[in-house]
Every structure is written in C-alpha cells, then in structure tokens.
Motif scaffolding. Structure first.
Motif, PDB file in Angstrom:
ATOM      1  N   PRO A  60       0.844  -1.199   0.000  1.00 25.28           N
ATOM      2  CA  PRO A  60       0.000   0.000   0.000  1.00 25.28           C
ATOM      3  C   PRO A  60       0.877   1.246   0.000  1.00 25.28           C
ATOM      4  N   SER A  61       0.430   2.302  -0.672  1.00 25.02           N
ATOM      5  CA  SER A  61       1.198   3.541  -0.681  1.00 25.02           C
ATOM      6  C   SER A  61       1.233   4.136   0.724  1.00 25.02           C
ATOM      7  N   ARG A  62       2.175   5.048   0.955  1.00 29.02           N
ATOM      8  CA  ARG A  62       2.259   5.703   2.254  1.00 29.02           C
ATOM      9  C   ARG A  62       0.964   6.439   2.567  1.00 29.02           C
ATOM     10  N   ALA A  63       0.398   7.115   1.553  1.00 29.90           N
ATOM     11  CA  ALA A  63      -0.833   7.871   1.772  1.00 29.90           C
ATOM     12  C   ALA A  63      -1.993   6.952   2.129  1.00 29.90           C
ATOM     13  N   LEU A  64      -2.099   5.831   1.428  1.00 27.53           N
ATOM     14  CA  LEU A  64      -3.185   4.891   1.696  1.00 27.53           C
ATOM     15  C   LEU A  64      -3.016   4.266   3.078  1.00 27.53           C
ATOM     16  N   ALA A  65      -1.791   3.888   3.436  1.00 30.21           N
ATOM     17  CA  ALA A  65      -1.543   3.313   4.753  1.00 30.21           C
ATOM     18  C   ALA A  65      -1.883   4.316   5.852  1.00 30.21           C
ATOM     19  N   HIS A  66      -1.582   5.589   5.610  1.00 34.48           N
ATOM     20  CA  HIS A  66      -1.885   6.614   6.601  1.00 34.48           C
ATOM     21  C   HIS A  66      -3.396   6.779   6.770  1.00 34.48           C
TER      22      HIS A  66
ATOM     23  N   ALA B 258      12.102   2.712   0.295  1.00 34.89           N
ATOM     24  CA  ALA B 258      12.126   1.963  -0.966  1.00 34.89           C
ATOM     25  C   ALA B 258      10.931   2.353  -1.823  1.00 34.89           C
ATOM     26  N   TRP B 259      11.168   2.418  -3.139  1.00 34.34           N
ATOM     27  CA  TRP B 259      10.110   2.736  -4.085  1.00 34.34           C
ATOM     28  C   TRP B 259      10.155   1.735  -5.230  1.00 34.34           C
ATOM     29  N   HIS B 260       9.038   1.112  -5.509  1.00 35.96           N
ATOM     30  CA  HIS B 260       8.936   0.181  -6.626  1.00 35.96           C
ATOM     31  C   HIS B 260       8.989   0.990  -7.919  1.00 35.96           C
ATOM     32  N   VAL B 261       9.890   0.623  -8.827  1.00 31.66           N
ATOM     33  CA  VAL B 261      10.047   1.378 -10.078  1.00 31.66           C
ATOM     34  C   VAL B 261       9.923   0.462 -11.287  1.00 31.66           C
ATOM     35  N   GLU B 262       9.393   1.014 -12.369  1.00 33.22           N
ATOM     36  CA  GLU B 262       9.225   0.251 -13.604  1.00 33.22           C
ATOM     37  C   GLU B 262      10.552   0.006 -14.301  1.00 33.22           C
ATOM     38  N   ASP B 263      11.468   0.966 -14.219  1.00 33.40           N
ATOM     39  CA  ASP B 263      12.728   0.887 -14.959  1.00 33.40           C
ATOM     40  C   ASP B 263      13.884   1.260 -14.031  1.00 33.40           C
ATOM     41  N   PRO B 264      14.443   0.279 -13.322  1.00 32.94           N
ATOM     42  CA  PRO B 264      15.523   0.596 -12.376  1.00 32.94           C
ATOM     43  C   PRO B 264      16.776   1.137 -13.050  1.00 32.94           C
ATOM     44  N   ASP B 265      17.026   0.754 -14.313  1.00 30.26           N
ATOM     45  CA  ASP B 265      18.197   1.279 -15.015  1.00 30.26           C
ATOM     46  C   ASP B 265      18.053   2.785 -15.246  1.00 30.26           C
ATOM     47  N   TRP B 266      16.856   3.203 -15.651  1.00 32.39           N
ATOM     48  CA  TRP B 266      16.599   4.634 -15.854  1.00 32.39           C
ATOM     49  C   TRP B 266      16.686   5.369 -14.527  1.00 32.39           C
ATOM     50  N   ALA B 267      16.103   4.763 -13.475  1.00 32.37           N
ATOM     51  CA  ALA B 267      16.137   5.384 -12.156  1.00 32.37           C
ATOM     52  C   ALA B 267      17.573   5.547 -11.677  1.00 32.37           C
ATOM     53  N   ALA B 268      18.415   4.525 -11.914  1.00 32.01           N
ATOM     54  CA  ALA B 268      19.813   4.591 -11.505  1.00 32.01           C
ATOM     55  C   ALA B 268      20.532   5.737 -12.223  1.00 32.01           C
ATOM     56  N   ALA B 269      20.232   5.891 -13.514  1.00 32.35           N
ATOM     57  CA  ALA B 269      20.855   6.964 -14.285  1.00 32.35           C
ATOM     58  C   ALA B 269      20.453   8.336 -13.743  1.00 32.35           C
ATOM     59  N   GLN B 270      19.190   8.454 -13.303  1.00 26.50           N
ATOM     60  CA  GLN B 270      18.724   9.724 -12.752  1.00 26.50           C
ATOM     61  C   GLN B 270      19.369  10.021 -11.409  1.00 26.50           C
ATOM     62  N   ILE B 271      19.622   8.976 -10.637  1.00 24.57           N
ATOM     63  CA  ILE B 271      20.289   9.167  -9.342  1.00 24.57           C
ATOM     64  C   ILE B 271      21.722   9.644  -9.563  1.00 24.57           C
TER      65      ILE B 271
ATOM     66  N   LYS C 247       2.608   2.730  -8.881  1.00 25.53           N
ATOM     67  CA  LYS C 247       1.600   2.909  -7.844  1.00 25.53           C
ATOM     68  C   LYS C 247       1.287   1.564  -7.203  1.00 25.53           C
ATOM     69  N   SER C 248       0.904   1.610  -5.940  1.00 24.83           N
ATOM     70  CA  SER C 248       0.580   0.378  -5.226  1.00 24.83           C
ATOM     71  C   SER C 248      -0.648  -0.272  -5.853  1.00 24.83           C
ATOM     72  N   PRO C 249      -0.809  -1.594  -5.701  1.00 26.28           N
ATOM     73  CA  PRO C 249      -1.975  -2.285  -6.298  1.00 26.28           C
ATOM     74  C   PRO C 249      -3.305  -1.704  -5.851  1.00 26.28           C
ATOM     75  N   TRP C 250      -3.345  -1.132  -4.649  1.00 28.60           N
ATOM     76  CA  TRP C 250      -4.594  -0.554  -4.136  1.00 28.60           C
ATOM     77  C   TRP C 250      -4.453   0.952  -3.988  1.00 28.60           C
ATOM     78  N   HIS C 251      -3.784   1.568  -4.961  1.00 30.57           N
ATOM     79  CA  HIS C 251      -3.497   2.992  -4.885  1.00 30.57           C
ATOM     80  C   HIS C 251      -4.785   3.811  -4.857  1.00 30.57           C
ATOM     81  N   VAL C 252      -4.824   4.794  -3.984  1.00 32.30           N
ATOM     82  CA  VAL C 252      -5.912   5.765  -3.967  1.00 32.30           C
ATOM     83  C   VAL C 252      -5.300   7.147  -3.872  1.00 32.30           C
ATOM     84  N   GLU C 253      -6.014   8.134  -4.392  1.00 32.28           N
ATOM     85  CA  GLU C 253      -5.547   9.503  -4.266  1.00 32.28           C
ATOM     86  C   GLU C 253      -5.883   9.979  -2.861  1.00 32.28           C
TER      87      GLU C 253
END
Length: 225
Positions: free
Chosen positions: A40-46, A145-158, A197-203
C-alpha cells in the motif's frame, strides 16, 4: 474483522501500529511488512491508520464502527489483510517478490554519517542480503524503498542528481547529515516518473510532517537483521 468483542481494542491497536509503520516508514524492517500487505502507498496506509485509530475507541457493534469498516472496505483493507495472511501462512506461504526493480535508501551501522542510495533489479532485501554476506558482522537495513518500472533509468537519474557513480551493487554512498526527509525528497525527485503505484493505490493526502514525526517517536529506524 472476526475478533471477540473483548479482543477488539487489542486487535485494532495492533493493526493501527502496523499501518502507521508503513505510512511513516519508521520502524524496523517496515519494507517487509508493507510487502506482505501488498505494498500500500504511504498515503493509503496513513488513511487506514487514521481509521483504525478512531475505530479502536468505538463499540464494534455500533453504527459508527460499521461506517468506518465500510470506508476501510473501499480502501481495500480486507484485501490487504488477506494478502498478509497468504504470504505469511506456515502451510503454503505465497511469495511476494516483485521483479521489476526497486529504488532504495539503505543504512549501515558502520557508516552512521552516510546512507546508500541505489536502484536495482530485484528487491532491497536481496541487496541487503548480499551486503551482509560480503561484510559479516555488519548490519544493513532498508530506510526507504520505491517500486520502479525501470531501475536502469532510475539509476541513471540518481547518478545525474548526485553527480557520483554507482558501485557494482548499484549503490552510492551519500551524506546523511541532511536527514532522511531530505534524502527521500532528492530520491523521489530523481525517480518520480518511473515509480509504480501500489496495487490498491488511492488519491489521498500524504502524511503531514507532524504525523510522520509522531510515527518516528513510536519506532526509530533499525537495521534489518
């Protein structure tokens, strides 16, 4: 929630603490707990935590309690509990490994003034496991930790954001003097386009600084053991 009325407050308090931990990312090995709940996202867990905090003070048979439980049903709370039950069952535990990749911030007790930022294929716990094997006697833990679609792209951005190369495990030591909130802000800014986004993501509204500070007071980050 199938619990005896006499156990109502204890059960609600236990769940409240669990979701507060996920929302605040502030207790020992919160990543594993969130993983078993289905990320669950941090917002949803909260939001669930706030509902549980109110729920534990009510009579479980009251109309007010029923209303809150109905709201939590819409937040996928029962599904998260079922996911936790299936992934922790002693008979046939269901694996929770997500293979796409993760961006993470790690901590080590032998480098209290630094954190390790990186993005790799696999999970942060796999990286922690490798680090623990490489350096016996040194404990590492997951700070964020953040689940990412493209860790290679994320690594390049870091690399672009911090201006340093990553090591062979895809990690970069960075000063921790600015505190975890600053570290997370920099990392999220670097990888926000690829966060899943988490499987049960809500705004829902993110926890306030006061809420997170309160969560931190109830459980300081400790290394995974």
């Amino acid at each position: 929630m199938h619990v005896k009325p006499s156990d109502w407050r204890f059960a609600a308090t236990t769940l409240e603490v669990a979701f507060r931990s996920v929302a605040g990312e502030s207790t020992r090995d919160w990543f594993t707990l969130a993983d078993h709940l289905g990320q669950p996202s941090r917002a949803l867990a909260h939001e669930i935590y706030e509902n549980l905090k109110e729920l534990k003070e009510l009579d479980p048979r009251s109309k007010a309690a029923g209303h809150i439980l109905g709201q939590m049903d819409e937040l996928a709370f029962p599904d998260m509990l079922q996911n936790f039950r299936e992934t922790t069952s002693q008979d046939e535990p269901r694996p929770t490994d997500i293979r796409e990749g993760w961006c993470h911030v790690l901590w080590s007790h032998n480098m209290p003034d630094r954190a390790l930022v990186g993005a790799v294929h696999g999970t942060p716990l796999e990286v922690v496991s490798v680090l623990n094997r490489w350096t016996p006697g040194t404990c590492y833990g997951v700070l964020a930790a953040w689940h990412v679609e493209d860790p290679d792209w994320a690594a390049a951005q870091i690399v672009r954001t911090f201006g340093q190369p990553l090591d062979q495990l895809g990690l970069m030591p960075v000063p921790a003097s600015g505190g975890l909130p600053r570290m997370k802000l920099l990392t999220e800014n670097a990888i926000w386009k690829t966060i899943v986004k988490s499987p049960w993501h809500v705004e829902a509204a993110e926890p306030s600084h006061d809420d997170v500070a309160c969560a931190d007071q109830h459980g300081a980050v400790e290394p995974t053991r």
